[in-house]
Design a protein around this motif. Structure first.
Motif, short mmCIF file in Angstrom:
data_model
loop_
_atom_site.label_atom_id
_atom_site.label_comp_id
_atom_site.label_asym_id
_atom_site.label_seq_id
_atom_site.Cartn_x
_atom_site.Cartn_y
_atom_site.Cartn_z
N LEU A 16 -3.75 2.60 10.62
CA LEU A 16 -4.78 3.55 10.18
C LEU A 16 -4.35 4.09 8.83
CD1 LEU A 16 -7.40 5.06 11.15
CD2 LEU A 16 -5.88 6.98 11.60
N HIS A 17 -5.23 4.02 7.84
CA HIS A 17 -4.99 4.66 6.55
C HIS A 17 -5.98 5.80 6.40
CE1 HIS A 17 -2.70 1.39 4.04
NE2 HIS A 17 -2.17 1.56 5.24
N GLY A 18 -5.55 6.88 5.77
CA GLY A 18 -6.44 8.02 5.61
C GLY A 18 -6.90 8.50 6.97
N GLY A 38 -13.15 0.97 1.82
CA GLY A 38 -11.90 0.70 1.10
C GLY A 38 -11.25 1.93 0.51
N CYS A 39 -10.40 1.70 -0.48
CA CYS A 39 -9.59 2.79 -1.03
C CYS A 39 -10.42 3.91 -1.62
CB CYS A 39 -8.63 2.24 -2.09
SG CYS A 39 -7.39 1.15 -1.37
N VAL A 40 -11.50 3.55 -2.33
CA VAL A 40 -12.31 4.59 -2.97
C VAL A 40 -12.89 5.51 -1.88
CG1 VAL A 40 -14.31 5.05 -4.43
CG2 VAL A 40 -12.80 3.11 -4.94
N ARG A 41 -13.36 4.91 -0.81
CA ARG A 41 -13.93 5.72 0.28
C ARG A 41 -12.83 6.46 1.06
NH1 ARG A 41 -18.09 3.66 4.90
NH2 ARG A 41 -17.52 5.21 6.46
N CYS A 42 -11.69 5.84 1.24
CA CYS A 42 -10.58 6.44 1.97
C CYS A 42 -10.02 7.66 1.23
CB CYS A 42 -9.47 5.41 2.19
SG CYS A 42 -7.90 6.12 2.69
N ARG A 43 -9.76 7.50 -0.07
CA ARG A 43 -9.34 8.51 -1.05
C ARG A 43 -8.00 9.17 -0.80
NH1 ARG A 43 -12.38 13.46 1.13
NH2 ARG A 43 -12.82 12.67 3.17
N ALA A 44 -7.18 8.61 0.10
CA ALA A 44 -5.89 9.24 0.39
C ALA A 44 -4.91 9.11 -0.78
CB ALA A 44 -5.28 8.64 1.65
N CYS A 45 -5.01 8.02 -1.54
CA CYS A 45 -4.00 7.76 -2.57
C CYS A 45 -4.36 8.31 -3.95
CB CYS A 45 -3.74 6.26 -2.68
SG CYS A 45 -2.91 5.60 -1.21
N SER A 46 -5.58 8.81 -4.11
CA SER A 46 -5.99 9.39 -5.39
C SER A 46 -6.57 10.77 -5.10
CB SER A 46 -7.07 8.52 -6.04
OG SER A 46 -7.66 9.20 -7.13
N ALA A 82 -12.68 -0.78 6.69
CA ALA A 82 -11.38 -1.47 6.68
C ALA A 82 -11.03 -1.91 5.28
CB ALA A 82 -11.44 -2.67 7.61
N THR A 83 -9.73 -1.91 5.00
CA THR A 83 -9.20 -2.42 3.73
C THR A 83 -8.30 -3.61 4.03
OG1 THR A 83 -9.22 -0.26 2.64
CG2 THR A 83 -7.66 -1.85 1.79
N LEU A 84 -8.63 -4.75 3.43
CA LEU A 84 -7.80 -5.93 3.60
C LEU A 84 -7.20 -6.30 2.26
CD1 LEU A 84 -10.12 -8.32 5.68
CD2 LEU A 84 -8.71 -6.45 6.48
N ASN A 86 3.30 9.59 4.31
CA ASN A 86 2.50 9.78 5.52
C ASN A 86 1.14 10.35 5.10
OD1 ASN A 86 1.86 9.70 8.19
ND2 ASN A 86 3.43 11.16 8.87
N MET A 87 0.19 10.28 6.03
CA MET A 87 -1.16 10.80 5.76
C MET A 87 -1.26 12.23 6.28
SD MET A 87 -2.71 8.15 4.50
CE MET A 87 -2.02 6.51 4.28
N PHE A 88 -1.79 13.12 5.47
CA PHE A 88 -1.96 14.52 5.86
C PHE A 88 -3.43 14.90 5.61
CE2 PHE A 88 2.42 13.83 4.62
CZ PHE A 88 3.15 14.47 5.61
N ASP A 103 -10.05 7.40 8.55
CA ASP A 103 -10.87 6.49 9.36
C ASP A 103 -10.90 5.08 8.81
OD1 ASP A 103 -12.33 6.92 7.10
OD2 ASP A 103 -14.20 7.39 8.11
N CYS A 104 -9.82 4.68 8.15
CA CYS A 104 -9.80 3.36 7.51
C CYS A 104 -8.72 2.49 8.17
CB CYS A 104 -9.49 3.52 6.02
SG CYS A 104 -9.47 1.96 5.13
N LEU A 105 -9.15 1.34 8.67
CA LEU A 105 -8.20 0.38 9.22
C LEU A 105 -7.69 -0.46 8.05
CD1 LEU A 105 -7.21 -0.66 12.05
CD2 LEU A 105 -8.87 -2.50 11.76
N GLY A 108 0.83 -1.22 0.00
CA GLY A 108 0.00 0.00 0.00
C GLY A 108 0.85 1.25 0.00
N PRO A 109 0.36 2.31 0.64
CA PRO A 109 1.03 3.60 0.54
C PRO A 109 2.24 3.70 1.47
CG PRO A 109 -0.91 3.81 1.89
CD PRO A 109 -0.84 2.37 1.46
N ALA A 110 3.32 3.03 1.15
CA ALA A 110 4.53 3.09 1.97
C ALA A 110 5.42 4.24 1.48
CB ALA A 110 5.26 1.77 1.91
N PRO A 140 -12.92 3.52 -11.41
CA PRO A 140 -11.50 3.52 -11.80
C PRO A 140 -10.68 4.35 -10.82
CG PRO A 140 -12.75 5.04 -13.18
CD PRO A 140 -13.72 4.52 -12.16
N PHE A 141 -9.99 3.69 -9.93
CA PHE A 141 -9.23 4.40 -8.89
C PHE A 141 -7.86 4.77 -9.46
CE2 PHE A 141 -6.96 4.73 -4.75
CZ PHE A 141 -7.83 5.59 -4.09
N VAL A 142 -7.82 5.92 -10.12
CA VAL A 142 -6.58 6.38 -10.77
C VAL A 142 -5.72 7.07 -9.71
CG1 VAL A 142 -5.66 7.98 -12.48
CG2 VAL A 142 -7.71 6.64 -12.99
#
Ligand code: SF4
Length: 352
Positions: A102-104, A337-345, A162-164, A34-36, A106-108, A29-31, A289-291
């Motif tokens: 914790l990602h984003g 998941g990622c679409v809801r978290c949205r930190a990486c896009s 949560a994202t697994l 950091n999350m801002f 509120d995502c475990l 994942g996003p290694a 499409p999670f670009v």
């Protein structure tokens, strides 16, 4: 502050953290980032990669707060999450943060099996750092431990989903059985769950996820450019687009439109058209499409690469968000998941 320009600028340039927590160096994942949190959004911004040393964006964190600057100009206050569940341990003495992060906002997130059959082979995905963090994480997570962490993360830090994910494991199910067991455990904490996997040989495995309470799934093609995929992710290229399409269709039938997603990574050597045309293929199937831009992780084959430029990403986000809006899809409709978290896009801010 133009939030679109800022989010894209931070993804493309990274942030120089002059004092305080730089985040996580390796792993899935996003290694290397950091999350801002700022405005109404959250970004996973590179902080470790070599190119970050040239970024105009910098911050000195005081605890979990800091003023983001562009060179010397103050831009905005940002917050870096400092989850309280990280201070806890299981009764066997395993720190919770070795089980999930914790990602984003509120995502475990966790990688249920932190190894991959392709890692020591020429077929390893070149962008991936999954086995780089084995010493700071539990290699195979137990469902009961995940439930314990999920309950604490919900109670102490307001986690709602949560994202697994998993490295690819041997077997026809490609790790889906293990994901199902972990998802089912986390659902007991009343948290929505997203799981990510390769297209399985037996599509009935996907039904099993639904029966175990999974809310959304991610089946990631990474690139629609066949040649690029063959070089960057040879194992995925061998699966072939047809099997991805079958898995996406079956998943949309089960989970519904907007509850299935695929990563498309920009910056692997593809054209803009490949990303935009690929997004249309996905959207026509009801898949989000999670670009996202390549975020090179130190220690991976791509560690010396740089993310796509601000200008390129902005154009891509504008085109793809129009496609998403025309199809009446949205990150806001995704349950987990990622679409809801949205930190990486940055698609979330372009959808507004
Ligand atoms: S978008 Fe996905 S991979 Fe990125 S931080 Fe959020 S949950 Fe993690």
């Amino acid at each position: 502050m133009n939030i679109k320009d800022l989010k894209v600028g931070l993804q493309s340039n990274g942030i120089r953290v002059l004092a305080g927590n730089k985040g996580r160096k390796g792993g899935a994942g996003p290694a290397g980032s950091n999350m801002f949190i700022f405005g109404d959004t959250v970004v996973s911004a590179p902080t470790f990669a070599k190119f970050v040393s040239k970024s105009p964006y910098n911050i000195e964190l005081d605890g979990n707060i800091g003023i983001l600057r562009k060179e010397d100009e103050e831009i905005t206050e940002v917050r870096v999450p400092r989850p309280r569940f990280y201070d806890l341990k299981t009764k066997d003495g395993i720190p919770y943060k070795k089980i999930a992060l914790l990602h984003g906002e509120d995502c475990l997130a966790t990688t249920v099996v932190q190894r991959c059959i392709y890692w020591n082979t020429p077929e390893r995905c070149k962008f991936c750092g999954i086995e780089l963090s084995k010493e700071v994480t539990v290699e195979v997570k137990k469902p009961e431990e995940l439930l314990e962490v999920a309950e604490a993360a919900k109670r102490l830090d307001g986690v709602t989903h949560a994202t697994l994910t998993t490295g690819t494991v041997r077997g026809r199910d490609r790790g889906i059985w293990m994901l199902s067991r972990c998802a089912s455990a986390i659902k007991s904490a009343r948290i929505s769950v997203h799981v990510q996997f390769e297209p399985p040989k037996d599509l009935a495995c996907i039904d099993d996820l639904y029966e175990n309470g999974v809310d959304t799934v991610g089946i990631h093609i990474e690139s629609f450019d066949k040649e690029v995929l063959g070089y960057i992710a040879p194992a995925k290229a061998k699966i072939g687009i047809e099997r991805y399409v079958e898995a996406w269709k079956r998943s949309v039938d089960i989970f519904g439109e907007n509850q299935v997603s695929s990563f498309i990574i920009a910056g692997l050597g593809e054209s803009d058209e490949s990303i935009i045309d690929g997004s249309k293929i996905l959207v026509d199937l009801g898949v989000y499409p999670f670009v996202l831009p390549l975020s090179p992780i130190p220690g991976t084959y791509l560690e010396d690469e740089v993310p796509p430029s601000f200008k390129r990403m902005k154009n891509i986000y504008e085109s793809v968000s129009d496609i998403i809006k025309d199809a009446n899809l949205s990150w806001k409709k995704s349950k987990a998941g990622c679409v809801r978290c949205r930190a990486c896009s940055a698609l979330d801010v372009f959808e507004e």
